[in-house]
Design a protein around this motif. Structure first.
Motif, PDB file in Angstrom:
ATOM      1  N   UNK A   1      -6.228  10.471   5.727  1.00 59.34           N
ATOM      2  CA  UNK A   1      -5.559  10.856   6.703  1.00 59.34           C
ATOM      3  C   UNK A   1      -4.245  10.045   6.425  1.00 59.34           C
ATOM      4  N   UNK A   2      -3.736  11.130   6.404  1.00 60.17           N
ATOM      5  CA  UNK A   2      -1.760  11.572   5.978  1.00 60.17           C
ATOM      6  C   UNK A   2      -1.264   9.986   7.315  1.00 60.17           C
ATOM      7  N   UNK A   3      -1.666   9.854   8.621  1.00 56.35           N
ATOM      8  CA  UNK A   3      -1.241   9.283   9.188  1.00 56.35           C
ATOM      9  C   UNK A   3      -2.033   7.913   9.252  1.00 56.35           C
ATOM     10  N   UNK A   4      -3.235   7.330   8.871  1.00 45.16           N
ATOM     11  CA  UNK A   4      -3.768   6.208   8.380  1.00 45.16           C
ATOM     12  C   UNK A   4      -2.642   5.760   7.636  1.00 45.16           C
ATOM     13  N   UNK A   5      -2.638   5.876   6.301  1.00 51.43           N
ATOM     14  CA  UNK A   5      -2.536   6.279   4.898  1.00 51.43           C
ATOM     15  C   UNK A   5      -0.762   5.074   6.147  1.00 51.43           C
ATOM     16  N   UNK A   6      -0.422   6.303   6.199  1.00 57.69           N
ATOM     17  CA  UNK A   6       1.247   5.314   6.110  1.00 57.69           C
ATOM     18  C   UNK A   6       2.034   4.318   7.084  1.00 57.69           C
ATOM     19  N   UNK A   7       0.619   4.308   8.788  1.00 58.24           N
ATOM     20  CA  UNK A   7       0.513   3.157   9.250  1.00 58.24           C
ATOM     21  C   UNK A   7       0.111   1.425   8.059  1.00 58.24           C
ATOM     22  N   UNK A   8      -0.783   1.928   7.447  1.00 61.69           N
ATOM     23  CA  UNK A   8      -1.141   0.794   6.553  1.00 61.69           C
ATOM     24  C   UNK A   8      -0.187   0.475   5.418  1.00 61.69           C
ATOM     25  N   UNK A   9       0.374   1.622   4.677  1.00 60.58           N
ATOM     26  CA  UNK A   9       1.778   1.437   3.944  1.00 60.58           C
ATOM     27  C   UNK A   9       2.841   0.156   4.687  1.00 60.58           C
ATOM     28  N   UNK A  10       2.837   1.393   5.692  1.00 66.79           N
ATOM     29  CA  UNK A  10       4.444   1.033   6.575  1.00 66.79           C
ATOM     30  C   UNK A  10       4.336  -0.154   7.066  1.00 66.79           C
ATOM     31  N   UNK A  11       3.154  -0.888   7.796  1.00 68.68           N
ATOM     32  CA  UNK A  11       2.759  -2.359   8.107  1.00 68.68           C
ATOM     33  C   UNK A  11       2.748  -3.180   6.741  1.00 68.68           C
ATOM     34  N   UNK A  12       3.089  -3.050   5.581  1.00 69.47           N
ATOM     35  CA  UNK A  12       2.499  -3.855   4.183  1.00 69.47           C
ATOM     36  C   UNK A  12       4.244  -4.393   4.235  1.00 69.47           C
ATOM     37  N   UNK A  13       5.278  -4.213   4.359  1.00 64.85           N
ATOM     38  CA  UNK A  13       6.503  -4.787   4.283  1.00 64.85           C
ATOM     39  C   UNK A  13       7.378  -4.717   3.635  1.00 64.85           C
ATOM     40  N   UNK A  14       7.705  -5.279   2.357  1.00 67.73           N
ATOM     41  CA  UNK A  14       8.125  -5.215   0.921  1.00 67.73           C
ATOM     42  C   UNK A  14       6.736  -5.002   0.070  1.00 67.73           C
ATOM     43  N   UNK A  15       5.611  -4.879   0.752  1.00 73.53           N
ATOM     44  CA  UNK A  15       4.929  -4.839  -0.838  1.00 73.53           C
ATOM     45  C   UNK A  15       4.399  -3.185  -0.586  1.00 73.53           C
ATOM     46  N   UNK A  16       4.634  -2.452   0.698  1.00 73.91           N
ATOM     47  CA  UNK A  16       4.611  -1.207   0.357  1.00 73.91           C
ATOM     48  C   UNK A  16       4.478  -0.756  -0.845  1.00 73.91           C
ATOM     49  N   UNK A  17       5.280  -0.053  -2.198  1.00 73.60           N
ATOM     50  CA  UNK A  17       5.436  -0.034  -3.105  1.00 73.60           C
ATOM     51  C   UNK A  17       4.268  -0.118  -3.943  1.00 73.60           C
ATOM     52  N   UNK A  18       4.427  -1.395  -4.082  1.00 74.30           N
ATOM     53  CA  UNK A  18       3.080  -1.963  -5.369  1.00 74.30           C
ATOM     54  C   UNK A  18       1.164  -1.556  -4.204  1.00 74.30           C
ATOM     55  N   UNK A  19       1.219  -1.505  -2.723  1.00 73.68           N
ATOM     56  CA  UNK A  19       0.422  -0.904  -2.031  1.00 73.68           C
ATOM     57  C   UNK A  19       0.426   0.408  -2.175  1.00 73.68           C
ATOM     58  N   UNK A  20       1.135   1.319  -2.484  1.00 76.84           N
ATOM     59  CA  UNK A  20       1.091   2.393  -3.175  1.00 76.84           C
ATOM     60  C   UNK A  20       1.210   2.956  -4.258  1.00 76.84           C
ATOM     61  N   UNK A  21       1.327   2.110  -5.453  1.00 77.91           N
ATOM     62  CA  UNK A  21       0.547   2.375  -6.600  1.00 77.91           C
ATOM     63  C   UNK A  21      -0.761   2.255  -6.536  1.00 77.91           C
ATOM     64  N   UNK A  22      -1.206   0.716  -5.500  1.00 79.76           N
ATOM     65  CA  UNK A  22      -2.844   0.529  -6.228  1.00 79.76           C
ATOM     66  C   UNK A  22      -3.247   1.346  -5.403  1.00 79.76           C
ATOM     67  N   UNK A  23      -2.801   1.296  -4.055  1.00 79.85           N
ATOM     68  CA  UNK A  23      -3.707   2.658  -3.490  1.00 79.85           C
ATOM     69  C   UNK A  23      -3.709   4.422  -4.215  1.00 79.85           C
ATOM     70  N   UNK A  24      -2.993   4.959  -4.732  1.00 82.42           N
ATOM     71  CA  UNK A  24      -2.677   5.563  -6.092  1.00 82.42           C
ATOM     72  C   UNK A  24      -4.328   5.715  -6.692  1.00 82.42           C
ATOM     73  N   UNK A  25      -3.350   4.646  -6.961  1.00 81.15           N
ATOM     74  CA  UNK A  25      -4.535   4.580  -8.723  1.00 81.15           C
ATOM     75  C   UNK A  25      -5.755   4.579  -8.262  1.00 81.15           C
ATOM     76  N   UNK A  26      -6.262   3.984  -7.407  1.00 81.99           N
ATOM     77  CA  UNK A  26      -8.004   3.880  -6.638  1.00 81.99           C
ATOM     78  C   UNK A  26      -8.221   4.965  -6.533  1.00 81.99           C
TER      79      UNK A  26
END
Length: 244
Positions: A32-57
């Protein structure tokens, strides 16, 4: 473990794994886009790394890359979102390619060797020589299943560097295109949405043209060549019908 030493057993394991992943995605749908938004937004400065790792998985799990790029555009904008998803998708594609190579390559190689003059053998040999063109033609079509094709290319003679090069060249415009559509949806800009959708339509046409061009100009194996002399009209003296 002894069973997994057999190429056929490893190939079946690959097929079963892909069927399970495909079934899970079909059953539960993409995240769900909203769930991804909430999770990534809550990652702070690590959000880009979370986006890359999540996209890979998620790429390995065969979640459509178009969905990932769209959400990336929603979260980070066109350029940043498209690039984060592109890097993650390339990492996931590399892992999927490796899985296909380990589990399926020996089986396909044995099958092509047993049919040395068959279409599989010719296609496999062509991909070994010009795999970057084959990968590029597939990646330019946004509707081609990105994750599934990554596993499939691993079972062929495509070299890893050709696979990565073709994937990067072909996936960059579509990743940015879908990210642009996602960013436009966030800003509710009809003009930007129309431009993004039009660009994706052109990319689909370009992918179709590239596949046809590769088939005709680069000698992609397809229809077996006609036997020698086929289609040649026999020459006979005037007024004498050709012999049966």
């Amino acid at each position: 473990m002894q069973l997994l030493r057999r190429p056929a057993a490893r190939f079946v394991l690959l097929l079963v794994g892909l069927a399970v992943l495909g079934g899970l995605v079909a059953l539960y749908g993409p995240p769900d886009a909203a769930a991804i938004d909430a999770y990534v937004s809550g990652s702070g400065r690590a959000a880009p790394l979370v986006a890359v790792a999540g996209s890979a998985v998620l790429t390995c799990a065969m979640v459509p890359r178009t969905v990932l790029a769209f959400v990336g555009g929603l979260l980070f904008g066109t350029l940043a979102g498209g690039l984060y998803v592109l890097v993650g998708a390339l990492l996931g594609a590399a892992v999927a390619f490796g899985a296909g190579r380990v589990l399926g390559r020996d089986f396909v190689l044995a099958r092509s060797a047993s049919r040395a003059e068959g279409r599989i053998a010719r296609l496999d040999a062509w991909l070994g020589r010009r795999g970057v063109f084959g990968v590029l033609a597939v990646r330019l079509v946004p509707l081609a299943p990105y994750g599934l094709m990554s596993y499939a290319f691993g079972t062929t003679g495509t070299r890893f560097r050709d696979f990565l090069a073709g994937s990067a060249l072909g996936a960059t415009p579509t990743s940015l295109g879908y990210a642009a559509v996602g960013a436009a949806a966030l800003t509710a800009s009809p003009t930007a949405l129309a431009v993004g959708a039009g660009a994706l339509g052109l990319l689909m046409l370009a992918g179709t043209w590239a596949a046809g061009w590769a088939r005709t100009r680069l000698g992609v194996p397809g229809t077996p060549p006609a036997p020698a002399g086929a289609g040649v009209t026999p020459v006979t003296p005037a007024g004498t019908p050709p012999r049966p």
